[in-house]
Design an enzyme around this catalytic site. Structure first.
Site, PDB file in Angstrom:
ATOM      1  N   LYS A   1      27.669 122.526  14.046  1.00  0.00           N
ATOM      2  CA  LYS A   1      26.740 121.395  13.980  1.00  0.00           C
ATOM      3  C   LYS A   1      26.919 120.483  15.191  1.00  0.00           C
ATOM      4  O   LYS A   1      25.939 120.042  15.806  1.00  0.00           O
ATOM      5  CB  LYS A   1      27.007 120.593  12.700  1.00  0.00           C
ATOM      6  CG  LYS A   1      26.203 119.304  12.608  1.00  0.00           C
ATOM      7  CD  LYS A   1      26.596 118.458  11.424  1.00  0.00           C
ATOM      8  CE  LYS A   1      27.712 117.509  11.769  1.00  0.00           C
ATOM      9  NZ  LYS A   1      27.594 116.173  11.194  1.00  0.00           N
ATOM     10  N   ASN A   2      28.182 120.207  15.552  1.00  0.00           N
ATOM     11  CA  ASN A   2      28.452 119.249  16.621  1.00  0.00           C
ATOM     12  C   ASN A   2      28.161 119.807  18.011  1.00  0.00           C
ATOM     13  O   ASN A   2      28.247 119.078  19.001  1.00  0.00           O
ATOM     14  CB  ASN A   2      29.896 118.754  16.534  1.00  0.00           C
ATOM     15  CG  ASN A   2      30.109 117.839  15.339  1.00  0.00           C
ATOM     16  OD1 ASN A   2      29.153 117.296  14.778  1.00  0.00           O
ATOM     17  ND2 ASN A   2      31.349 117.680  14.923  1.00  0.00           N
TER      18      ASN A   2
ATOM     19  N   ARG B   1      24.232 109.837  12.853  1.00  0.00           N
ATOM     20  CA  ARG B   1      24.680 109.159  14.055  1.00  0.00           C
ATOM     21  C   ARG B   1      24.304 109.903  15.327  1.00  0.00           C
ATOM     22  O   ARG B   1      24.130 109.308  16.385  1.00  0.00           O
ATOM     23  CB  ARG B   1      26.202 108.972  13.994  1.00  0.00           C
ATOM     24  CG  ARG B   1      26.642 108.106  15.130  1.00  0.00           C
ATOM     25  CD  ARG B   1      28.112 107.925  15.291  1.00  0.00           C
ATOM     26  NE  ARG B   1      28.320 106.970  16.365  1.00  0.00           N
ATOM     27  CZ  ARG B   1      28.201 107.276  17.644  1.00  0.00           C
ATOM     28  NH1 ARG B   1      27.887 108.487  18.006  1.00  0.00           N
ATOM     29  NH2 ARG B   1      28.374 106.357  18.574  1.00  0.00           N
TER      30      ARG B   1
ATOM     31  N   CYS C   1      27.897 108.768   8.467  1.00  0.00           N
ATOM     32  CA  CYS C   1      28.956 108.628   7.471  1.00  0.00           C
ATOM     33  C   CYS C   1      29.560 107.224   7.496  1.00  0.00           C
ATOM     34  O   CYS C   1      29.661 106.598   8.534  1.00  0.00           O
ATOM     35  CB  CYS C   1      30.069 109.639   7.748  1.00  0.00           C
ATOM     36  SG  CYS C   1      29.683 111.306   7.222  1.00  0.00           S
TER      37      CYS C   1
ATOM     38  N   ARG D   1      31.691 103.287  14.855  1.00  0.00           N
ATOM     39  CA  ARG D   1      31.534 104.255  15.941  1.00  0.00           C
ATOM     40  C   ARG D   1      30.569 103.606  16.938  1.00  0.00           C
ATOM     41  O   ARG D   1      29.380 103.888  16.920  1.00  0.00           O
ATOM     42  CB  ARG D   1      30.974 105.575  15.425  1.00  0.00           C
ATOM     43  CG  ARG D   1      31.802 106.196  14.314  1.00  0.00           C
ATOM     44  CD  ARG D   1      31.581 107.680  14.276  1.00  0.00           C
ATOM     45  NE  ARG D   1      31.395 108.169  12.930  1.00  0.00           N
ATOM     46  CZ  ARG D   1      31.245 109.449  12.631  1.00  0.00           C
ATOM     47  NH1 ARG D   1      31.245 110.359  13.566  1.00  0.00           N
ATOM     48  NH2 ARG D   1      31.074 109.841  11.395  1.00  0.00           N
ATOM     49  N   PRO D   2      31.071 102.697  17.779  1.00  0.00           N
ATOM     50  CA  PRO D   2      30.166 101.869  18.576  1.00  0.00           C
ATOM     51  C   PRO D   2      29.417 102.664  19.632  1.00  0.00           C
ATOM     52  O   PRO D   2      29.916 103.643  20.176  1.00  0.00           O
ATOM     53  CB  PRO D   2      31.101 100.845  19.223  1.00  0.00           C
ATOM     54  CG  PRO D   2      32.437 101.509  19.227  1.00  0.00           C
ATOM     55  CD  PRO D   2      32.476 102.376  18.013  1.00  0.00           C
TER      56      PRO D   2
ATOM     57  N   ASP E   1      28.335 101.083  22.331  1.00  0.00           N
ATOM     58  CA  ASP E   1      28.405 100.291  23.558  1.00  0.00           C
ATOM     59  C   ASP E   1      28.845 101.132  24.752  1.00  0.00           C
ATOM     60  O   ASP E   1      28.446 100.853  25.893  1.00  0.00           O
ATOM     61  CB  ASP E   1      29.321  99.077  23.378  1.00  0.00           C
ATOM     62  CG  ASP E   1      30.761  99.465  23.067  1.00  0.00           C
ATOM     63  OD1 ASP E   1      30.952 100.427  22.301  1.00  0.00           O
ATOM     64  OD2 ASP E   1      31.680  98.811  23.579  1.00  0.00           O
TER      65      ASP E   1
ATOM     66  N   ASP F   1      38.450 115.503  11.962  1.00  0.00           N
ATOM     67  CA  ASP F   1      37.536 116.185  11.048  1.00  0.00           C
ATOM     68  C   ASP F   1      38.236 117.216  10.164  1.00  0.00           C
ATOM     69  O   ASP F   1      37.600 117.822   9.296  1.00  0.00           O
ATOM     70  CB  ASP F   1      36.410 116.881  11.833  1.00  0.00           C
ATOM     71  CG  ASP F   1      35.302 115.915  12.216  1.00  0.00           C
ATOM     72  OD1 ASP F   1      35.328 114.757  11.759  1.00  0.00           O
ATOM     73  OD2 ASP F   1      34.399 116.317  12.977  1.00  0.00           O
TER      74      ASP F   1
ATOM     75  N   ILE G   1      41.868 107.881  14.468  1.00  0.00           N
ATOM     76  CA  ILE G   1      40.525 107.892  15.057  1.00  0.00           C
ATOM     77  C   ILE G   1      39.578 106.942  14.327  1.00  0.00           C
ATOM     78  O   ILE G   1      38.942 106.078  14.936  1.00  0.00           O
ATOM     79  CB  ILE G   1      39.942 109.317  15.077  1.00  0.00           C
ATOM     80  CG1 ILE G   1      40.914 110.297  15.755  1.00  0.00           C
ATOM     81  CG2 ILE G   1      38.585 109.329  15.777  1.00  0.00           C
ATOM     82  CD1 ILE G   1      41.179 110.036  17.216  1.00  0.00           C
TER      83      ILE G   1
ATOM     84  N   ARG H   1      25.263 118.132   4.901  1.00  0.00           N
ATOM     85  CA  ARG H   1      25.059 117.656   6.275  1.00  0.00           C
ATOM     86  C   ARG H   1      25.854 118.481   7.268  1.00  0.00           C
ATOM     87  O   ARG H   1      25.514 118.516   8.452  1.00  0.00           O
ATOM     88  CB  ARG H   1      25.462 116.186   6.399  1.00  0.00           C
ATOM     89  CG  ARG H   1      24.490 115.192   5.768  1.00  0.00           C
ATOM     90  CD  ARG H   1      24.884 113.759   6.075  1.00  0.00           C
ATOM     91  NE  ARG H   1      25.166 113.614   7.496  1.00  0.00           N
ATOM     92  CZ  ARG H   1      26.310 113.143   7.990  1.00  0.00           C
ATOM     93  NH1 ARG H   1      27.282 112.772   7.198  1.00  0.00           N
ATOM     94  NH2 ARG H   1      26.484 113.042   9.291  1.00  0.00           N
TER      95      ARG H   1
END
Length: 433
Positions: A34-35, A105, A129, A134-135, A137, A321, A343, A413
Site C-alpha cells: 500500500k505504501n 493521510r 489513523c 503527522r505534520p 509542515d 508499523d 515514532i 485500509r
C-alpha cells in the site's frame, strides 16, 4: 495465485470472528505494498502518457486514491488481477477536496506532482489513523525551497508558482525529521524541476527506491535512492511506463508474527526478506526458524517463543508499523519484554484491547512492558487503527475460545483480504456483516 476478488466494501458494522488455538500451515501470496502503491498512483499525474501499475493491492486506501485522481479528470481502472491503468492526459482539476481525503493521510502525496506538472495545486489537509501528529509542515517547507508559494487557508494547502515561472527549481532540502511521504513528495516534484535537487535526511524505506525506480522508468534522473542523500536532476517532461509495485513488507511481517505466535509452518510467496531484516532478526532471537530465498520467506514455529524487547525507529530499524503485531506475539511468549515506541506518540491504543484478552501489559509514556502469559482468552475487542487491528487478529488467533474484532474497516485500509489468506493457512476466521 489466481485473480483477486473484488474489493470488499466495508461498513463500520463489519466484524471478524476468530476461534483461536489453531496452528497456521501452507502457502500464501504477499500483496503489493500500500505504501508504495499510493505514491506511485500520484506519480502517474506527472505525465500525460499512459501509466500501467501491476500488483496493486485492492484496499480501501487505494480505492480512495483512485477516486481522488478520477475526480481530477484522470482515467484510472483497477482490474481484477491487480493491474491499474492510468491516463492523466485529461487532468483538468488539480485539487484534492476534503470529502475525498479525510480518511487518508497519503492524499498529501498529490501536492508535489500537481505543482510540478501544472504549477498549482489545492490539497486538503489530510486525515487518516488516530496515531498522533503527522505534520505536513515539512512538505510545505521543502516545496517552498523549490520556489512554490504555499498558504494554508480554511483547511487547504494552496500552492502556486510565482508569476513568470513555469517550473519549480532545484534546491537543497534538509528536513527537520525523517519523513517518508515528504521524501516521496520531493522526489516527484524534483523530477520535473529546473536544475538539481539534493534531498538530505531522506527516508530510506523500501517504498522510496521503488518509487524512484518507477520515476526513472518515466525518464527521471535520480541517484542515491535507498540512502539518506538523494540527488535528482530535473527533466522537462516524463513519459509513461509500466511498473510492478514492490511486495508489502508489513503484510509479510504481520503473517510472520501470526505464525510465530500460533505455531505452524508457512511459506510467504513474493515476500522480500531483505526488507524485513530487523523483524526477522527478532523472530529468530525469539526462537522461530526462518529461511528466505528469491521471492519467498518460510517460517516454522512450535511452542512458546522467548519475549523480545525492541525500539521502533526509522528504516532500516524496527518499523513502527510492526510494533503492535510483535507486541501481540510478546503477550504469549516466555519472559518479559520492553517495547519503546519512538515514532508516533499515540501508538499504544491497542494495549487496552490486548489486556481485555488477558495480556499483562503496563505502559509509561513511550514504553510498554509486556509480561508473557501462557494463554489469552477470547473476548470482544475494538480496532483503533490499522496496525492495532492486525495485532488484535494475531491475539485472537492464539486465544482460547471466540474473539470478535469490531471496527475492522481499519484493517481493510491496509490488508488485502487478510481473513481469506488466514483461512487458507488453516485459521478459523470469518467476516460477519
Amino acid at each position: 495465485m489466481g485473480a483477486k476478488r473484488p474489493l470488499i466494501q466495508t461498513t463500520t458494522m463489519d466484524k471478524l470472528l476468530i476461534r483461536g488455538g489453531l496452528p497456521l500451515v501452507g502457502e500464501v501470496p504477499v500483496s503489493g505494498a500500500k505504501n508504495a502503491a499510493l505514491p506511485e498512483l500520484c506519480a502517474a499525474l506527472l505525465t500525460a502518457q499512459p501509466v500501467v501499475l501491476r500488483n496493486v493491492p485492492r484496499l480501501q486506501d487505494v480505492s480512495t486514491m483512485l477516486k481522488l485522481i478520477r475526480n481530477m479528470g484522470v482515467v484510472a481502472e483497477h482490474e481484477s488481477d491487480g493491474t491499474v491503468r492510468i491516463d492523466a492526459s485529461g487532468l483538468s482539476s488539480p485539487e484534492a477536496p476534503y470529502e475525498l481525503v479525510k480518511t487518508m493521510r497519503a492524499s498529501v502525496l498529490a501536492l508535489g506532482p500537481l505543482l510540478a506538472r501544472f504549477g498549482e495545486a489545492t490539497v486538503s489537509l489530510p486525515g487518516g489513523c488516530a496515531i498522533g501528529s503527522r505534520p505536513v509542515d515539512q512538505h510545505i517547507k521543502g516545496l517552498q525551497a523549490m520556489g512554490a508559494d504555499i498558504v494554508v487557508e480554511h483547511g487547504y494547502m494552496i500552492a502556486k508558482l510565482p508569476k513568470g515561472r513555469s517550473r519549480l527549481h532545484g534546491a537543497r532540502i534538509a528536513t527537520d525529521m525523517v519523513t517518508v511521504t515528504g521524501t516521496e513528495n520531493f522526489l516527484m516534484a524534483a523530477a520535473l524541476a529546473d536544475g538539481e535537487t539534493l534531498l538530505e535526511n531522506a527516508a530510506q524505506e523500501p517504498e522510496i527506491p521503488d518509487l524512484a525506480e518507477m520515476l526513472i522508468r518515466m525518464g527521471a534522473k535520480i541517484e542515491g535512492h535507498g540512502t539518506s542523500r538523494i540527488r535528482i536532476q530535473g527533466v522537462e517532461r516524463l513519459r509513461g511506463c509500466t511498473h510492478e509495485v514492490v511486495a508489502d513488507r508489513i503484510e509479510a511481517g504481520t503473517f510472520l508474527c501470526a505464525v510465530a505466535a500460533t505455531g505452524g509452518d508457512v511459506v510467504l510467496r513474493g515476500a522480500r526478506a531483505d526488507h524485513l531484516d530487523a523483524v526477522i532478526d527478532k523472530l529468530r532471537d525469539a526462537g522461530a526458524s526462518i529461511e528466505a530465498g528469491d521471492g519467498f520467506i518460510r517460517i516454522r514455529s512450535s511452542g512458546r517463543l522467548q519475549a523480545q524487547s525492541f525500539r521502533t525507529t526509522e528504516y532500516p530499524g524496527f518499523p513502527t508499523d510492526m510494533q503492535a503485531q510483535f507486541m501481540a506475539l510478546n503477550c504469549v511468549a516466555h519472559g518479559t519484554a520492553k517495547v519503546t515506541e519512538t515514532i508516533f506518540e499515540n501508538r499504544f491504543m491497542h494495549v487496552n484491547e490486548l489486556v481485555r484478552l488477558g495480556a499483562h501489559i503496563q505502559t509509561d509514556g513511550k514504553v510498554a512492558v509486556i509480561e508473557g502469559v501462557e494463554r489469552l482468552s477470547g473476548a470482544t475487542v475494538m480496532a483503533t487503527d490499522l496496525r492495532a487491528s492486525a495485532s488484535l487478529v494475531i491475539a485472537g488467533l492464539v486465544a482460547e475460545g471466540e474473539t470478535r474484532v469490531d471496527r475492522i474497516y481499519h484493517l481493510d485500509r491496509g490488508y488485502d483480504g487478510m481473513e481469506a489468506k488466514l483461512r487458507a493457512m488453516g485459521a478459523d476466521i470469518e467476516r460477519v456483516k
